[in-house]
Design an enzyme around this catalytic site. Structure first.
Site, PDB file in Angstrom:
ATOM      1  N   LYS A 187     -12.772  -4.480  10.006  1.00  0.00           N
ATOM      2  CA  LYS A 187     -13.207  -5.243   8.821  1.00  0.00           C
ATOM      3  C   LYS A 187     -12.256  -6.416   8.528  1.00  0.00           C
ATOM      4  O   LYS A 187     -12.659  -7.407   7.935  1.00  0.00           O
ATOM      5  CB  LYS A 187     -13.370  -4.327   7.610  1.00  0.00           C
ATOM      6  N   TRP A 220       0.841  -1.207   0.000  1.00  0.00           N
ATOM      7  CA  TRP A 220       0.000   0.000   0.000  1.00  0.00           C
ATOM      8  C   TRP A 220       0.877   1.259   0.000  1.00  0.00           C
ATOM      9  O   TRP A 220       0.592   2.235  -0.683  1.00  0.00           O
ATOM     10  CB  TRP A 220      -0.939  -0.046   1.204  1.00  0.00           C
TER      11      TRP A 220
HETATM   12  N1  LIG Z   1      -2.010  -3.651   0.816  1.00  0.00           N
HETATM   13  C1  LIG Z   1      -3.208  -3.143   0.720  1.00  0.00           C
HETATM   14  O1  LIG Z   1      -3.960  -3.417  -0.232  1.00  0.00           O
HETATM   15  C2  LIG Z   1      -3.679  -2.167   1.762  1.00  0.00           C
HETATM   16  C3  LIG Z   1      -4.730  -1.333   1.451  1.00  0.00           C
HETATM   17  C4  LIG Z   1      -5.167  -0.432   2.405  1.00  0.00           C
HETATM   18  C5  LIG Z   1      -4.533  -0.381   3.643  1.00  0.00           C
HETATM   19  N2  LIG Z   1      -3.498  -1.201   3.911  1.00  0.00           N
HETATM   20  C6  LIG Z   1      -2.848  -1.071   5.239  1.00  0.00           C
HETATM   21  O2  LIG Z   1      -1.635  -0.356   5.088  1.00  0.00           O
HETATM   22  C7  LIG Z   1      -0.703  -0.765   6.077  1.00  0.00           C
HETATM   23  C8  LIG Z   1       0.612  -1.122   5.406  1.00  0.00           C
HETATM   24  O3  LIG Z   1       0.369  -2.187   4.534  1.00  0.00           O
HETATM   25  P1  LIG Z   1       1.275  -2.520   3.292  1.00  0.00           P
HETATM   26  O4  LIG Z   1       0.429  -3.364   2.405  1.00  0.00           O
HETATM   27  O5  LIG Z   1       1.891  -1.303   2.729  1.00  0.00           O
HETATM   28  O6  LIG Z   1       2.417  -3.349   3.995  1.00  0.00           O
HETATM   29  P2  LIG Z   1       3.002  -4.805   3.619  1.00  0.00           P
HETATM   30  O7  LIG Z   1       2.399  -5.809   4.497  1.00  0.00           O
HETATM   31  O8  LIG Z   1       3.025  -4.983   2.153  1.00  0.00           O
HETATM   32  O9  LIG Z   1       4.503  -4.480   3.933  1.00  0.00           O
HETATM   33  C9  LIG Z   1       5.419  -4.894   4.729  1.00  0.00           C
HETATM   34  C10 LIG Z   1       6.132  -3.597   5.097  1.00  0.00           C
HETATM   35  O10 LIG Z   1       6.718  -3.797   6.355  1.00  0.00           O
HETATM   36  C11 LIG Z   1       8.053  -3.336   6.291  1.00  0.00           C
HETATM   37  N3  LIG Z   1       8.821  -4.106   7.239  1.00  0.00           N
HETATM   38  C12 LIG Z   1       9.169  -5.423   7.165  1.00  0.00           C
HETATM   39  N4  LIG Z   1       9.883  -5.755   8.264  1.00  0.00           N
HETATM   40  C13 LIG Z   1       9.960  -4.636   9.022  1.00  0.00           C
HETATM   41  C14 LIG Z   1      10.543  -4.361  10.285  1.00  0.00           C
HETATM   42  N5  LIG Z   1      11.196  -5.279  10.997  1.00  0.00           N
HETATM   43  N6  LIG Z   1      10.422  -3.096  10.772  1.00  0.00           N
HETATM   44  C15 LIG Z   1       9.747  -2.137  10.084  1.00  0.00           C
HETATM   45  N7  LIG Z   1       9.172  -2.359   8.887  1.00  0.00           N
HETATM   46  C16 LIG Z   1       9.282  -3.592   8.379  1.00  0.00           C
HETATM   47  C17 LIG Z   1       8.470  -3.581   4.870  1.00  0.00           C
HETATM   48  O11 LIG Z   1       9.528  -2.753   4.527  1.00  0.00           O
HETATM   49  C18 LIG Z   1       7.221  -3.179   4.131  1.00  0.00           C
HETATM   50  O12 LIG Z   1       7.202  -1.791   3.951  1.00  0.00           O
HETATM   51  C19 LIG Z   1      -1.353  -1.939   6.831  1.00  0.00           C
HETATM   52  O13 LIG Z   1      -1.916  -1.472   8.024  1.00  0.00           O
HETATM   53  C20 LIG Z   1      -2.467  -2.378   5.894  1.00  0.00           C
HETATM   54  O14 LIG Z   1      -3.565  -2.913   6.577  1.00  0.00           O
HETATM   55  C21 LIG Z   1      -3.037  -2.083   3.004  1.00  0.00           C
END
Ligand SMILES: NC(=O)c1ccc[n+]([C@@H]2O[C@H](COP(=O)([O-])OP(=O)(O)OC[C@H]3O[C@@H](n4cnc5c(N)ncnc54)[C@H](O)[C@@H]3O)[C@@H](O)[C@H]2O)c1
Length: 351
Positions: free
Chosen positions: A206, A16
């Site tokens: 959700k 995201w």
């Molecule tokens: N992916 C979607 O479709 C989506 C949509 C809307 C909201 N969200 C929300 O956005 C938020 C972020 O989701 P995402 O999909 O970008 O994340 P993700 O689950 O794809 O990403 C993992 C992230 O965690 C980081 N990471 C891994 N190990 C780490 C550590 N030890 N310390 C710090 N960071 C570390 C990685 O660099 C990466 O940026 C979540 O709360 C999710 O619910 C996601």
């Protein structure tokens, strides 16, 4: 708040985070109000012998979390968290909620108190007085105003520039409208509301319902049953918000993208539903499936169910939330998946 142009920093670069970086990078090029370069903090990883930050800065693609999509060249990956945030006016928090304390502790005292934050993070915690929202944690640790953005926004579809809607919740609505300018595009339509806590709670809760929907799919229950899970889940979301939100809860907020639309998209697509489906079919643990299926991405539904369960236990309210409770017990207490049916049959909504 500093004079224009406002410097933007994105804290996070997952699926995201990278999709939203694409929108922000393109928007700031067109709007003089914002500085043309956007810093994106990247948790450094090595992919095929190359640092992820180097790959992003030279190839303009996050090959790990959003492969196949070019990021605008003005989005600059920064491996040092403090360097990324130090001169930012606008901070966009988009990391899995599991890391929020570590990240905020790392930058506490290093962010301008005039900066404004927005959290795109879906999750919550149990606090001393019951519910603790992720935006509360950021607000308390950094002493800045924090808005939230939640909606039916599967990252890959947003990156593909498919049409969708989203909701910004802002206690200071003018800050919400500033973030709307930064984020809105013809295919990413933003509504701003002041019921920020409800918006955020929708985004967290959700994911628990999505796990229930995934169990339905895994057990090959039909569409009617899954629709019942979604409806009863929505009822529990509303009831939970009414009991635990500090401010007023508007039912209309559940009709925004952050409410019913996000619930639907998450219960049909998305990682929480998918992992729950495989869990029901294979019996492997949630942790094992997260490692096997998600390539470093994190699950939100099961840990959120655990946090919610602790909050409900503390208030002796588990009986009023049978779906949330069953999802927790199935994920973590070896309750058989099929027993979710009993919680549907005896749901207080039918009495
Ligand atoms: N992916 C979607 O479709 C989506 C949509 C809307 C909201 N969200 C929300 O956005 C938020 C972020 O989701 P995402 O999909 O970008 O994340 P993700 O689950 O794809 O990403 C993992 C992230 O965690 C980081 N990471 C891994 N190990 C780490 C550590 N030890 N310390 C710090 N960071 C570390 C990685 O660099 C990466 O940026 C979540 O709360 C999710 O619910 C996601």
């Amino acid at each position: 708040m500093a004079e224009v142009p406002l410097k933007v920093c994105i804290v996070g670069s997952g699926n995201w985070g990278s999709a939203i970086a694409k929108i922000i990078g393109n928007n700031v090029k067109k709007l003089q109000q914002f500085a043309p370069t956007v810093k994106m903090w990247v948790f450094e990883e090595v992919i095929d012998g190359r640092k992820l930050t180097d790959i992003i800065n030279s190839d303009h693609e996050n090959v790990r979390y959003l492969p196949g999509h070019k990021l605008p060249e003005n989005v600059v990956a920064v491996p040092s968290l403090t360097e990324a945030v130090q001169d930012a006016d606008l901070l966009v928090f988009v990391i899995p909620h599991q890391y929020i304390h570590k990240i905020c502790d790392g930058i506490s005292g290093k962010v301008s108190r005039k900066a404004l934050g927005i959290s795109l993070i879906k999750g919550l915690e149990e606090g001393h007085q019951g519910l603790k929202l992720i935006s509360d944690i950021i607000r308390e640790k950094l002493d800045i105003d924090v808005s939230v953005l939640m909606g039916a926004n599967t990252a890959t579809e947003v990156a593909e520039e498919q049409f969708c809607e989203t909701t910004i919740g802002s206690k200071a609505v003018k800050n919400g409208f500033l973030f709307k300018k930064l984020l809105q595009t013809p295919n990413f339509r933003v509504t701003v509301v002041d019921d920020a806590d409800t918006v955020e709670l929708c985004g967290a809760l959700k994911n628990i319902v999505a796990v229930g929907a995934g169990f339905c799919d895994g057990l090959r229950w039909g569409d009617n049953t899954k629709a019942a899970v979604i409806r009863l889940g929505l009822m529990e979301m509303i009831a939970f918000a009414r009991i635990f939100c500090k401010g007023q809860v508007s039912t209309a907020t559940f009709l925004e993208s952050c409410g019913v639309a996000d619930l639907i998209t998450t219960c049909y697509g998305g990682r929480n539903r998918r992992v729950a489906e495989v869990f029901a079919r294979t019996g492997k643990s949630i942790e094992e499936l997260e490692r096997e299926l998600l390539n470093g991405q994190k699950l939100q539904g099961p840990p959120t169910a655990a946090q919610v369960h602790r909050i409900l236990m503390h208030s002796d309210l588990t009986k009023k939330f049978p779906l949330f409770t069953a999802v927790y017990q199935i994920c973590y207490e070896r309750k058989p998946v099929r027993e979710m049916l009993a919680c549907l049959q005896c749901h207080p909504a039918h009495i």
